[in-house]
Enzyme design. Structure first.
Site, PDB file in Angstrom:
ATOM      1  N   GLU A  40       1.157  -3.778  -1.635  1.00 11.55           N
ATOM      2  CA  GLU A  40       1.372  -2.330  -1.811  1.00 11.55           C
ATOM      3  C   GLU A  40       2.618  -2.039  -2.637  1.00 11.55           C
ATOM      4  OE1 GLU A  40       3.474  -3.162   2.158  1.00 11.55           O
ATOM      5  OE2 GLU A  40       1.767  -3.931   1.010  1.00 11.55           O
ATOM      6  N   HIS A 100      -1.894  -9.301   8.083  1.00  8.79           N
ATOM      7  CA  HIS A 100      -2.419  -8.508   9.191  1.00  8.79           C
ATOM      8  C   HIS A 100      -3.671  -9.105   9.820  1.00  8.79           C
ATOM      9  CE1 HIS A 100       0.240  -5.647   7.069  1.00  8.79           C
ATOM     10  NE2 HIS A 100       0.493  -5.215   8.280  1.00  8.79           N
ATOM     11  N   ASP A 157       1.005  -0.112   8.074  1.00  9.70           N
ATOM     12  CA  ASP A 157       2.339   0.070   7.497  1.00  9.70           C
ATOM     13  C   ASP A 157       2.311   0.600   6.071  1.00  9.70           C
ATOM     14  OD1 ASP A 157       1.226  -2.179   6.409  1.00  9.70           O
ATOM     15  OD2 ASP A 157       2.980  -3.464   6.673  1.00  9.70           O
ATOM     16  N   GLU A 193      -0.115   0.069  14.660  1.00  9.99           N
ATOM     17  CA  GLU A 193       0.239  -1.322  14.360  1.00  9.99           C
ATOM     18  C   GLU A 193       1.188  -1.861  15.434  1.00  9.99           C
ATOM     19  OE1 GLU A 193       2.154  -3.978  10.719  1.00  9.99           O
ATOM     20  OE2 GLU A 193       1.285  -2.009  10.309  1.00  9.99           O
TER      21      GLU A 193
END
Length: 254
Positions: free
Chosen positions: A121, A142, A151, A241
């Protein structure tokens, strides 16, 4: 132009700047491809704040070292993320990174100089995105750790490639290659591996030559929707998360 103190301040961040005001930030571990750690997670948002305050920075090139952008992570170094106080530190740092990347008063050129399967990202939030023909994209940590990708991955991937493709990537943990990334609209250009960083720097030089107010306000204008979505959706995503991170301790007990 003097060398700023932050150039030598951060363990996993290497800096150089040319006479045109193009700052190159390379992620690294001991001069080689980075293994992302809790220290990196803590340092990167702090470094972005210093970059933003340095008026000599007119454009930023964000890349990795060697043939890798980022593909390794030391999960244990993030600390006891199943504890609320430890997770709150991670949450605050993670939110600051995303916000500060979009709020920098300068254009950012992201260069995927190889696999970008950890924190891709960062590249997707850049204003111009160049990929080596050896680059790959995905989400390693993840799915591997069994923690939801709240996130910012869920926001950024959906904004860039659409809901169905984002779900496929974040559910399966599969990767896409550079040409697929180009077809999906993830990157602006795919270039031969050896030319990727220099191509990014060349683009950054052109952007750095624009008037300072234009650079800053164009940055804000073109990122309005992403900023809005990050502010609205990341806090809830990171709360979810954090719940899956907390569950890791119970899984260990079982």
């Amino acid at each position: 132009m003097t060398t700023p103190s932050y150039f030598d301040k951060y363990e996993n961040l290497s800096f150089s700047r040319d006479e045109d005001g193009v700052l190159v930030l390379r992620f690294h571990t001991k001069g080689g491809p980075i293994t992302f750690t809790g220290k990196t997670h803590e340092d990167f948002p702090a470094a972005l704040e210093e970059i933003a305050l340095d008026k000599d920075n007119k454009a930023l090139v964000l890349t990795g070292t060697g043939d890798t952008f980022m593909s390794e992570i030391d999960g244990a170094s993030l600390g006891e993320i199943f504890k609320p106080t430890a997770w709150e530190k991670i949450r605050v740092e993670g939110a600051k990174v995303l916000q500060r990347l979009l709020e920098l008063p300068m254009p950012v050129v992201g260069v995927a100089n190889g696999p970008a399967t950890v924190h891709a990202e960062y590249l997707l939030l850049s204003d111009i995105h160049i990929a080596s023909d050896r680059a790959t994209y995905g989400d390693l940590p993840h799915p591997t750790f069994g923690i939801t990708g709240g996130d910012g991955l869920h926001v950024v991937w959906e904004e860039v490639v659409g809901t169905a493709r984002a779900k496929w990537l974040l559910w399966t943990g599969e990767n896409i290659d550079a040409q697929t990334a180009l077809q999906w609209g993830v990157v602006n250009e795919v270039v031969p591996h050896e030319q990727a960083v220099e191509r990014g720097i060349a683009i950054a030089r052109k952007l750095a030559a624009k008037p300072a107010l234009y650079r800053s306000l164009q940055k804000q204008t073109l990122n309005l929707n992403l900023r809005r979505r990050l502010l609205e959706d990341v806090p809830f995503g990171m709360a979810l998360e954090g719940l899956t991170a907390a569950d890791l301790a119970y899984q260990a007990q079982g």
